[in-house]
Design a protein around this motif. Structure first.
Motif, PDB file in Angstrom:
ATOM      1  N   LEU A 125       0.726  -1.237   0.141  1.00 35.21           N
ATOM      2  CA  LEU A 125       0.120  -0.077   0.022  1.00 35.21           C
ATOM      3  C   LEU A 125       0.869   1.321   0.117  1.00 35.21           C
ATOM      4  N   ALA A 126       0.710   2.168  -1.162  1.00 37.87           N
ATOM      5  CA  ALA A 126       1.286   3.410  -0.830  1.00 37.87           C
ATOM      6  C   ALA A 126       0.574   4.604  -0.980  1.00 37.87           C
ATOM      7  N   ARG A 127       0.979   5.740  -0.529  1.00 36.32           N
ATOM      8  CA  ARG A 127       0.147   6.862  -0.344  1.00 36.32           C
ATOM      9  C   ARG A 127      -0.289   7.691  -1.396  1.00 36.32           C
ATOM     10  N   SER A 128       0.540   7.459  -2.517  1.00 31.47           N
ATOM     11  CA  SER A 128       0.337   8.255  -3.923  1.00 31.47           C
ATOM     12  C   SER A 128       0.845   7.058  -4.987  1.00 31.47           C
ATOM     13  N   ALA A 129       0.633   7.577  -6.347  1.00 39.05           N
ATOM     14  CA  ALA A 129       1.091   6.749  -7.468  1.00 39.05           C
ATOM     15  C   ALA A 129       2.636   6.868  -7.423  1.00 39.05           C
ATOM     16  N   ALA A 130       3.202   7.939  -7.050  1.00 39.56           N
ATOM     17  CA  ALA A 130       4.734   8.238  -7.192  1.00 39.56           C
ATOM     18  C   ALA A 130       5.374   7.195  -6.408  1.00 39.56           C
ATOM     19  N   ARG A 131       4.859   7.275  -5.103  1.00 37.69           N
ATOM     20  CA  ARG A 131       5.284   6.277  -3.954  1.00 37.69           C
ATOM     21  C   ARG A 131       5.098   4.881  -4.473  1.00 37.69           C
ATOM     22  N   ALA A 132       3.929   4.638  -5.131  1.00 37.72           N
ATOM     23  CA  ALA A 132       3.826   3.271  -5.622  1.00 37.72           C
ATOM     24  C   ALA A 132       4.851   2.853  -6.543  1.00 37.72           C
ATOM     25  N   ALA A 133       5.253   3.537  -7.643  1.00 35.62           N
ATOM     26  CA  ALA A 133       6.290   3.502  -8.560  1.00 35.62           C
ATOM     27  C   ALA A 133       7.515   3.251  -7.800  1.00 35.62           C
ATOM     28  N   GLU A 134       8.059   3.974  -6.676  1.00 41.12           N
ATOM     29  CA  GLU A 134       9.140   3.689  -6.057  1.00 41.12           C
ATOM     30  C   GLU A 134       9.166   2.232  -5.554  1.00 41.12           C
ATOM     31  N   LEU A 135       8.251   1.836  -4.761  1.00 40.08           N
ATOM     32  CA  LEU A 135       8.172   0.471  -4.316  1.00 40.08           C
ATOM     33  C   LEU A 135       8.077  -0.651  -5.025  1.00 40.08           C
ATOM     34  N   ARG A 136       7.507  -0.488  -6.519  1.00 44.93           N
ATOM     35  CA  ARG A 136       7.873  -1.428  -7.379  1.00 44.93           C
ATOM     36  C   ARG A 136       9.130  -1.528  -7.836  1.00 44.93           C
ATOM     37  N   GLY A 165      -3.578   4.174  -1.421  1.00 45.51           N
ATOM     38  CA  GLY A 165      -4.558   4.607  -0.490  1.00 45.51           C
ATOM     39  C   GLY A 165      -3.706   5.504   0.646  1.00 45.51           C
ATOM     40  N   ASP A 166      -4.492   6.479   0.808  1.00 45.40           N
ATOM     41  CA  ASP A 166      -3.558   7.308   1.878  1.00 45.40           C
ATOM     42  C   ASP A 166      -4.106   7.011   3.640  1.00 45.40           C
ATOM     43  N   LEU A 167      -3.542   6.469   4.246  1.00 44.77           N
ATOM     44  CA  LEU A 167      -3.716   6.037   5.636  1.00 44.77           C
ATOM     45  C   LEU A 167      -4.104   7.228   6.524  1.00 44.77           C
ATOM     46  N   ALA A 168      -3.651   8.534   5.965  1.00 43.44           N
ATOM     47  CA  ALA A 168      -4.106   9.764   6.592  1.00 43.44           C
ATOM     48  C   ALA A 168      -5.543  10.182   6.640  1.00 43.44           C
ATOM     49  N   GLN A 169      -6.219   9.311   5.537  1.00 42.99           N
ATOM     50  CA  GLN A 169      -7.635   9.610   5.204  1.00 42.99           C
ATOM     51  C   GLN A 169      -8.385   8.308   5.207  1.00 42.99           C
ATOM     52  N   PRO A 170      -8.581   7.681   6.282  1.00 47.43           N
ATOM     53  CA  PRO A 170      -9.223   6.521   6.234  1.00 47.43           C
ATOM     54  C   PRO A 170     -10.504   6.436   5.649  1.00 47.43           C
ATOM     55  N   ASP A 218      -2.855 -14.561   2.533  1.00 42.35           N
ATOM     56  CA  ASP A 218      -2.617 -14.935   3.651  1.00 42.35           C
ATOM     57  C   ASP A 218      -2.101 -14.021   4.786  1.00 42.35           C
ATOM     58  N   SER A 219      -1.798 -12.734   4.600  1.00 39.57           N
ATOM     59  CA  SER A 219      -1.621 -11.935   5.589  1.00 39.57           C
ATOM     60  C   SER A 219      -1.744 -10.461   5.361  1.00 39.57           C
ATOM     61  N   LEU A 220      -2.230  -9.800   6.303  1.00 43.41           N
ATOM     62  CA  LEU A 220      -2.341  -8.444   6.153  1.00 43.41           C
ATOM     63  C   LEU A 220      -1.395  -7.639   7.214  1.00 43.41           C
ATOM     64  N   LEU A 221      -0.362  -7.219   7.047  1.00 39.12           N
ATOM     65  CA  LEU A 221       0.644  -6.519   7.999  1.00 39.12           C
ATOM     66  C   LEU A 221       0.439  -5.124   8.129  1.00 39.12           C
ATOM     67  N   HIS A 222      -0.016  -4.599   9.146  1.00 40.11           N
ATOM     68  CA  HIS A 222      -0.107  -3.212   9.495  1.00 40.11           C
ATOM     69  C   HIS A 222       1.285  -2.867  10.287  1.00 40.11           C
ATOM     70  N   VAL A 223       2.059  -2.041   9.363  1.00 40.16           N
ATOM     71  CA  VAL A 223       3.210  -1.692  10.123  1.00 40.16           C
ATOM     72  C   VAL A 223       3.436  -0.286  10.114  1.00 40.16           C
ATOM     73  N   ALA A 224       2.939   0.498   8.980  1.00 33.55           N
ATOM     74  CA  ALA A 224       2.863   2.001   9.022  1.00 33.55           C
ATOM     75  C   ALA A 224       2.282   2.740  10.171  1.00 33.55           C
ATOM     76  N   GLY A 225       2.981   3.911  10.426  1.00 38.85           N
ATOM     77  CA  GLY A 225       2.545   4.629  11.674  1.00 38.85           C
ATOM     78  C   GLY A 225       2.988   5.898  11.640  1.00 38.85           C
ATOM     79  N   VAL A 226       2.371   6.851  12.403  1.00 34.80           N
ATOM     80  CA  VAL A 226       3.004   8.109  12.619  1.00 34.80           C
ATOM     81  C   VAL A 226       3.250   8.553  14.073  1.00 34.80           C
ATOM     82  N   VAL A 227       4.005   9.523  14.579  1.00 33.72           N
ATOM     83  CA  VAL A 227       4.124   9.874  15.778  1.00 33.72           C
ATOM     84  C   VAL A 227       4.293  11.429  15.966  1.00 33.72           C
ATOM     85  N   GLU A 228       3.821  12.004  16.958  1.00 33.90           N
ATOM     86  CA  GLU A 228       3.920  13.452  17.260  1.00 33.90           C
ATOM     87  C   GLU A 228       3.956  13.328  18.842  1.00 33.90           C
ATOM     88  N   LEU A 229       5.199  13.973  19.489  1.00 32.61           N
ATOM     89  CA  LEU A 229       5.335  13.853  20.884  1.00 32.61           C
ATOM     90  C   LEU A 229       4.912  15.229  21.050  1.00 32.61           C
TER      91      LEU A 229
END
Length: 230
Positions: free
Chosen positions: A31-42, A53-58, A76-87
């Motif tokens: 899952l990538a947040r944009s088409a450009a990011r998807a191309a980088e991952l491929r 799909g943008d996780l910031a806009q569920p 076979d699996s759905l792996l939720h690894v992405a996340g954000v942090v703001e202290l």
């Protein structure tokens, strides 16, 4: 060949998990947040398929995935690894920070799971949430992030009870501080120097994830805590 859908495959733990699964010949859906990011991952993971799909806009994930030319029919699996942090202390955290943190770390995983439950049920698959030590305890300045991760633990526990009869396994992994770009950002927010050698290698967390995925079907790992060994 197993099918895995991974969020957060661009760096850190997600990238380590994606690399290990790809090396053993499994099919990746990233899952990538944009088409450009998807191309980088491929390009980074040859043979991988991508979804945008943008996780910031569920609330838009259902629509976004509906625009894709193909989606996995069985997972076979759905792996939720992405996340954000703001202290920040509770007295300084704005609704914007709360909403952004909860959207990406909790609401988006819940929505993505809902959308792919039919594919997971079809394969008797597994949902794995890479949570955090903050999902087990909350420290000063970590209220928003810890709240999102405590909620993620509740989501996993409820989902496990609901989907057990459908053959879907659910695992939560709670890594301690891990040498990732997110950890570098955390150190910057804390005003402390960052030494990646002091923290868990993402490959070690990836090994933990694969251990849970590869467990024979007569058993289920529900919760795994991984702590720095140095």
């Amino acid at each position: 060949m197993a099918n895995h859908l991974i969020t957060g495959a661009g760096s850190g733990i997600g990238a380590a998990v994606a690399r290990r699964l790809s090396q053993r010949g499994d099919q990746l859906w990233l899952l990538a947040r944009s088409a450009a990011r998807a191309a980088e991952l491929r390009e980074r993971f040859p043979g991988a398929r991508t979804l945008v799909g943008d996780l910031a806009q569920p609330e838009r994930l259902s629509w976004a995935l509906g625009q894709q030319p193909e989606q996995p029919v069985e997972l076979d699996s759905l792996l939720h690894v992405a996340g954000v942090v703001e202290l920040g202390p509770v007295g300084d955290l704005t609704p914007k920070v709360w909403n952004e943190t909860l959207a990406a770390n909790l609401v988006a995983p819940a929505e993505l799971t809902r959308l792919f439950l039919p594919a997971l049920r079809a394969a008797c698959g597994q949902v794995l949430f890479v949570n955090s030590g903050a999902g087990l305890r909350a420290n000063p300045d970590w209220a928003a992030y810890a709240a999102s991760k405590h909620g993620l633990r509740a989501l996993a526990d409820a989902l496990r009870a609901e989907e057990h009869g459908n053959g879907v396994r659910v695992t939560s992994v709670y890594p301690g501080r891990t040498a990732t770009p997110m950890q570098e950002k955390v150190h910057a927010q804390e005003g402390s120097s960052y030494d990646p050698e002091a923290w868990i290698d993402p490959e070690s967390v990836a090994t933990t994830v694969l251990t849970a995925l590869d467990l024979p079907r007569d058993a289920e790992v529900t919760d795994l805590t991984v702590r720095p060994g140095r």
